[in-house]
Write a protein that holds these residues in place. Structure first.
Motif, PDB file in Angstrom:
ATOM      1  N   ILE A  44       0.831  -1.204   0.000  1.00 22.78           N
ATOM      2  CA  ILE A  44       0.000   0.000   0.000  1.00 22.78           C
ATOM      3  C   ILE A  44       0.866   1.255   0.000  1.00 22.78           C
ATOM      4  N   ALA A  45       1.872   1.284   0.878  1.00 21.18           N
ATOM      5  CA  ALA A  45       2.730   2.462   1.006  1.00 21.18           C
ATOM      6  C   ALA A  45       3.524   2.728  -0.266  1.00 21.18           C
ATOM      7  N   VAL A  46       4.061   1.656  -0.872  1.00 24.48           N
ATOM      8  CA  VAL A  46       4.867   1.820  -2.083  1.00 24.48           C
ATOM      9  C   VAL A  46       3.986   2.186  -3.278  1.00 24.48           C
ATOM     10  N   ALA A  47       2.798   1.581  -3.373  1.00 28.85           N
ATOM     11  CA  ALA A  47       1.875   1.935  -4.455  1.00 28.85           C
ATOM     12  C   ALA A  47       1.485   3.407  -4.363  1.00 28.85           C
ATOM     13  N   ALA A  48       1.225   3.870  -3.140  1.00 31.60           N
ATOM     14  CA  ALA A  48       0.876   5.289  -2.942  1.00 31.60           C
ATOM     15  C   ALA A  48       2.038   6.181  -3.346  1.00 31.60           C
ATOM     16  N   GLN A  49       3.265   5.720  -3.080  1.00 31.57           N
ATOM     17  CA  GLN A  49       4.436   6.503  -3.472  1.00 31.57           C
ATOM     18  C   GLN A  49       4.540   6.643  -4.983  1.00 31.57           C
ATOM     19  N   TRP A  50       4.250   5.556  -5.702  1.00 32.38           N
ATOM     20  CA  TRP A  50       4.297   5.637  -7.166  1.00 32.38           C
ATOM     21  C   TRP A  50       3.184   6.528  -7.713  1.00 32.38           C
ATOM     22  N   ALA A  51       2.017   6.480  -7.073  1.00 35.94           N
ATOM     23  CA  ALA A  51       0.926   7.364  -7.496  1.00 35.94           C
ATOM     24  C   ALA A  51       1.325   8.823  -7.273  1.00 35.94           C
ATOM     25  N   ALA A  52       1.969   9.106  -6.126  1.00 39.34           N
ATOM     26  CA  ALA A  52       2.430  10.469  -5.833  1.00 39.34           C
ATOM     27  C   ALA A  52       3.507  10.895  -6.814  1.00 39.34           C
ATOM     28  N   ASN A  53       4.388   9.963  -7.174  1.00 37.89           N
ATOM     29  CA  ASN A  53       5.438  10.237  -8.155  1.00 37.89           C
ATOM     30  C   ASN A  53       4.817  10.669  -9.477  1.00 37.89           C
ATOM     31  N   ALA A  54       3.818   9.897  -9.930  1.00 35.20           N
ATOM     32  CA  ALA A  54       3.150  10.221 -11.193  1.00 35.20           C
ATOM     33  C   ALA A  54       2.461  11.578 -11.117  1.00 35.20           C
ATOM     34  N   PHE A  55       1.811  11.856  -9.979  1.00 31.40           N
ATOM     35  CA  PHE A  55       1.092  13.122  -9.819  1.00 31.40           C
ATOM     36  C   PHE A  55       2.050  14.310  -9.869  1.00 31.40           C
ATOM     37  N   VAL A  56       3.145  14.228  -9.107  1.00 27.70           N
ATOM     38  CA  VAL A  56       4.115  15.336  -9.085  1.00 27.70           C
ATOM     39  C   VAL A  56       4.760  15.508 -10.454  1.00 27.70           C
ATOM     40  N   SER A  57       5.119  14.388 -11.091  1.00 31.04           N
ATOM     41  CA  SER A  57       5.785  14.457 -12.396  1.00 31.04           C
ATOM     42  C   SER A  57       4.888  15.069 -13.465  1.00 31.04           C
ATOM     43  N   GLN A  58       3.579  14.825 -13.362  1.00 28.54           N
ATOM     44  CA  GLN A  58       2.641  15.358 -14.348  1.00 28.54           C
ATOM     45  C   GLN A  58       2.294  16.821 -14.077  1.00 28.54           C
ATOM     46  N   THR A  59       2.182  17.187 -12.788  1.00 29.06           N
ATOM     47  CA  THR A  59       1.722  18.540 -12.453  1.00 29.06           C
ATOM     48  C   THR A  59       2.851  19.573 -12.409  1.00 29.06           C
ATOM     49  N   PHE A  60       4.086  19.137 -12.161  1.00 30.17           N
ATOM     50  CA  PHE A  60       5.194  20.100 -12.051  1.00 30.17           C
ATOM     51  C   PHE A  60       5.345  20.966 -13.308  1.00 30.17           C
ATOM     52  N   PRO A  61       5.404  20.372 -14.521  1.00 30.72           N
ATOM     53  CA  PRO A  61       5.534  21.235 -15.700  1.00 30.72           C
ATOM     54  C   PRO A  61       4.329  22.132 -15.926  1.00 30.72           C
ATOM     55  N   VAL A  62       3.142  21.675 -15.483  1.00 32.95           N
ATOM     56  CA  VAL A  62       1.939  22.506 -15.621  1.00 32.95           C
ATOM     57  C   VAL A  62       2.048  23.748 -14.742  1.00 32.95           C
ATOM     58  N   VAL A  63       2.465  23.537 -13.489  1.00 34.63           N
ATOM     59  CA  VAL A  63       2.638  24.673 -12.572  1.00 34.63           C
ATOM     60  C   VAL A  63       3.763  25.577 -13.059  1.00 34.63           C
ATOM     61  N   MET A  64       4.848  24.974 -13.548  1.00 34.33           N
ATOM     62  CA  MET A  64       5.979  25.762 -14.042  1.00 34.33           C
ATOM     63  C   MET A  64       5.570  26.671 -15.195  1.00 34.33           C
TER      64      MET A  64
END
Length: 460
Positions: free
Chosen positions: A388-408
């Motif tokens: 559960i913890a590692v799956a959540a980490q990968w979901a967070a990774n995907a979220f940050v990776s997708q949203t960072f360029p949008v915010v930038m």
């Protein structure tokens, strides 16, 4: 073979799963420039090809829990090595086969499944087999392997690409970059057949004699007997014959704390810096595209050096002190970068801020989170909770990776008063949350057996 050498050998083999994690993460960055031209990818499709492996990572981490319980840590890692190898070959299918975007994404997702399975099982396996007084250092080998893999792949892709013309790179260069992963993945697969099963998993399955044999190769006879007894008593207390109520308040609380820490690792902004480091350096320092390799190697070198520092301090100084020190350093690094951008006064201070952040993360949230996740959960729920913890980490990774360029690229970020600094102040806010969560909820696990850590939760 001495007990120390035996432990180092099986830890190193297990940690190769981390090296493949880092290698696979980095290889797409080198290959995508040329495969994008080969397939004439739009920006949207390029993003999908690059990030598709993260979807595999998410589902691989979810599947890792049941696999680990049923087949064990060792055989789960063997499955991940097979998936790595298939993905490496299939992602760069020879020209005689009709390679399409769909087949490429399919093989990238397969590789992601392997990463997801290994990212849970490798650190957990190491934690379950290592003596308590050096467990932190042993688990940190996993993070070190990730960093080494990330560093090696930059050199490998550069060596491949630099010896071919641009047209050759577009035709076959990116294929060879993917194939280069076959070397470490095949080595990982072969060596896994020579490592033992986890003694804690064996006891969980009722195979005490084999567990004792393995423990005797790591500890002296008295310590091995004591360790075996501690494991059996821990499982007896949990009454393994009774079906676990994963919805109980106690279990939900433990899993929630571990999952929150795992997710916060990604909300430090580490992968935003690693994935988009070239763009950050270009804007902050005016580096040209021809300097991308130098930028990547610089980031990877600092990452490697401070991961080594963490390895030799995590058992001496403890987990929580490193999290506090690293958080302070990450805040300082992003303050230097953020303020220099905000004041439109970029230069060496901006570079220093990025490097301080990378070094501080490598000293703390990078290795320490994996150490804590591998040891903080009770024996009976460790596989389920880590998945559960590692799956959540990968979901967070995907979220940050997708949203960072949008915010930038947003108007708010690029206008007054932020001038490109907004994402870094958002990351600072999350780092401050890490300090609070560490102080309030995270136990100090230095020098404690996994069973002693389990007792902590019962008393809380």
């Amino acid at each position: 073979m001495s007990k120390k050498s035996f432990l180092l050998l099986i830890t190193t083999v297990s940690a190769l799963g981390g090296l493949l994690f880092g290698y696979d993460t980095g290889v797409i960055n080198g290959a995508q420039f040329y495969l994008s031209k080969y397939f004439t990818l739009s920006d949207g499709m390029k993003g999908w090809v690059v990030s598709s492996a993260l979807m595999g990572c998410l589902f691989g981490a979810i599947a890792a829990g049941p696999l680990s319980i049923k087949l064990g840590r060792k055989h789960s890692l063997i499955i991940s090595a097979i998936l790595f190898s298939i993905s490496a070959y299939g992602s760069g299918l020879p020209e005689i086969f009709p390679q399409t975007i769909s087949t490429l994404v399919f093989f990238r997702i397969l590789g992601g499944l392997g990463i997801g399975i290994a990212s849970m099982n490798a650190p957990m396996y190491i934690a379950e087999i290592a003596p308590s007084h050096i467990r932190g250092k042993m688990v940190t080998y996993y993070q070190l392997a990730i960093v080494i893999g990330f560093f090696i792949v930059f050199l490998a892709t550069y060596a491949i690409g630099n010896n071919l013309s641009e047209s050759e790179n577009i035709r076959i260069g990116w294929r060879r970059m993917f194939w280069s992963e076959l070397i470490p993945s095949a080595l990982f697969l072969i060596l896994l057949f020579f490592v033992p099963k986890s003694p804690r998993w064996l006891v969980l399955k009722g195979n005490d004699s084999e567990a004792k044999t393995i423990l005797s190769k790591i500890h002296n006879d008295d310590e091995a007997s004591k360790e075996l007894q501690n494991i059996k008593e821990s499982l007896k207390k949990e009454n393994v014959k009774v079906k676990t109520n994963y919805l109980s308040k106690a279990i939900i609380s433990i899993i929630a704390i571990g999952t929150l820490l795992s997710v916060l690792q990604q909300f430090t902004g580490i992968n935003a810096v690693l994935y988009y480091g070239a763009d950050i350096f270009e804007k902050a320092l005016g580096f040209g595209k021809e300097d991308i390799l130098a930028q990547q190697i610089l980031l990877a070198f600092v990452n490697l050096v401070f991961t080594l520092v963490a390895m030799y301090t995590v058992d001496k100084n403890g987990r929580k002190p490193l999290l506090y020190i690293g958080s302070a350093g990450m805040v300082l690094g992003f303050l230097l970068l953020g303020i220099s951008l905000q004041q439109e006064s970029v230069g060496i201070i901006s570079l220093l801020g990025v490097l301080i952040f990378i070094g501080s993360f490598a000293l703390s949230m990078g290795p320490v989170v994996w150490v804590l996740l591998s040891e903080m959960f009770p024996n009976k729920i460790r596989s389920f909770a880590m998945s559960i913890a590692v799956a959540a980490q990968w979901a967070a990774n995907a979220f940050v990776s997708q949203t960072f360029p949008v915010v930038m690229g947003s108007d708010i970020n690029n206008g007054s008063p932020w001038h490109g600094s907004l994402p870094y102040f958002i990351f600072i806010a999350f780092i401050l949350v890490i300090v609070f969560v560490t102080y309030k909820y995270i136990p100090e696990t230095k020098g404690k057996s996994l069973e002693e850590i389990e007792d902590f939760w019962k008393k809380s």
